[in-house]
Design an enzyme around this catalytic site. Structure first.
Site, PDB file in Angstrom:
ATOM      1  N   SER A 148      82.132  38.864  97.173  1.00 20.77           N
ATOM      2  CA  SER A 148      81.675  38.439  98.494  1.00 20.77           C
ATOM      3  C   SER A 148      80.417  39.208  98.863  1.00 20.77           C
ATOM      4  CB  SER A 148      82.760  38.714  99.547  1.00 20.77           C
ATOM      5  OG  SER A 148      82.279  38.512 100.860  1.00 20.77           O
ATOM      6  N   TYR A 161      89.111  43.581 104.147  1.00 18.99           N
ATOM      7  CA  TYR A 161      88.545  42.598 103.216  1.00 18.99           C
ATOM      8  C   TYR A 161      87.314  43.164 102.518  1.00 18.99           C
ATOM      9  CZ  TYR A 161      86.631  38.167 101.502  1.00 18.99           C
ATOM     10  OH  TYR A 161      86.136  37.163 100.702  1.00 18.99           O
ATOM     11  N   LYS A 165      86.582  44.025  98.397  1.00 17.29           N
ATOM     12  CA  LYS A 165      85.472  43.441  97.644  1.00 17.29           C
ATOM     13  C   LYS A 165      84.519  44.521  97.125  1.00 17.29           C
ATOM     14  CE  LYS A 165      86.856  39.201  97.948  1.00 17.29           C
ATOM     15  NZ  LYS A 165      87.352  38.497  96.735  1.00 17.29           N
TER      16      LYS A 165
END
Length: 256
Positions: A148, A161, A165
């Site tokens: 991402s 999150y 990543k």
């Protein structure tokens, strides 16, 4: 005197086998279609075999041959055993992912463990399992983790999150260094916000949507099709000298 010109390496994947985890929707589904269109034999893996069966049937009508596999990468032991039992794959696209966004002060231990379990722990051991089979078989390969743009920046409500990543970027680089001598390439693709079910929560919030649109320099939300070409590129001989790197597909988000 006849000049010998260089020739563009092929983007075709004929004769290659590919495993796509998280293939039942969104980026994973797009990756599976792209690889199949480029000639690869694609195994669609996800937690829902019913949905995969429908997708495989529809792809068959388009002349694309695929297989399906029940796989939950959160179950590391079962996933490793499954990959070990199969013929080695040439290509991996790990698109299985989970997002439970909240302010950092509100993060629950349950949400933290769930997101880490899929995005980091599951991705790590799936990548390792596929590489191990390639090494045992003495065959080169291309391992692609869908990361991402949040692996390179931070974002509101995205502490967990983004952390997972960032972790994916770290193990991707390290694995690329370790397995380069086996001619196994390991890279990430780092999308911006893509119009998928995973992003619906963000797009439903007018403030978050405004934030996204202002950050993307190309002035539009990403589409699944924007990821399909990069997947084929990294899987193919056209990217034969690319490993340990992140391919940004972020519309310029991280440039500024």
């Amino acid at each position: 005197m006849v000049t010998t010109f260089p020739r563009t390496p092929s983007f075709r994947l004929d004769g290659k086998s590919a495993l796509v985890a998280g293939a039942s929707s969104g980026i994973g589904l797009g990756a599976a279609v792209a690889l199949a269109e480029a000639g690869a034999r694609v195994t669609l893996a996800a937690r829902s075999t019913d949905k995969l069966a429908t997708i495989a049937s529809q792809l068959s009508e388009l002349g694309l041959s695929t297989e399906t596999l029940l796989m939950d990468i959160q179950d590391v032991e079962a996933t490793e055993a499954m990959v070990t039992s199969l013929a080695p794959f040439d290509i991996l696209v790990n698109s299985a992912g989970l997002a439970r966004h909240s302010a950092a002060l509100d993060t629950t231990i349950g949400d933290f463990d769930a997101v880490v379990g899929v995005n980091f722990r599951g991705a790590y051991f799936l990548t390792r399992a596929v590489a191990r089979r390639q090494i045992e078989a003495g065959r080169r390969g291309s391992l692609i983790n869908i990361s991402s743009q949040m692996a390179h920046v931070g974002g509101v409500d995205r502490a967990v999150y983004a952390a997972t990543k960032h972790a994916v970027e770290g193990f991707t680089k390290s694995m690329a260094i370790e397995w380069g001598s086996y001619r196994i390439r390991v890279n990430t693709i780092c999308p911006t916000f893509i119009r998928t079910p995973l992003a619906e929560q963000t797009f439903a919030n007018p403030q978050r949507l405004k934030w996204v649109e202002e950050k993307i320099k190309l002035g539009r939300i990403g589409e699944v099709e924007d990821i399909m070409g990069p997947v084929v590129f990294l899987a193919s001989d056209a990217a034969a000298m690319i490993t340990g790197t992140a391919l940004m597909v972020d519309g310029g988000w991280t440039a500024g």
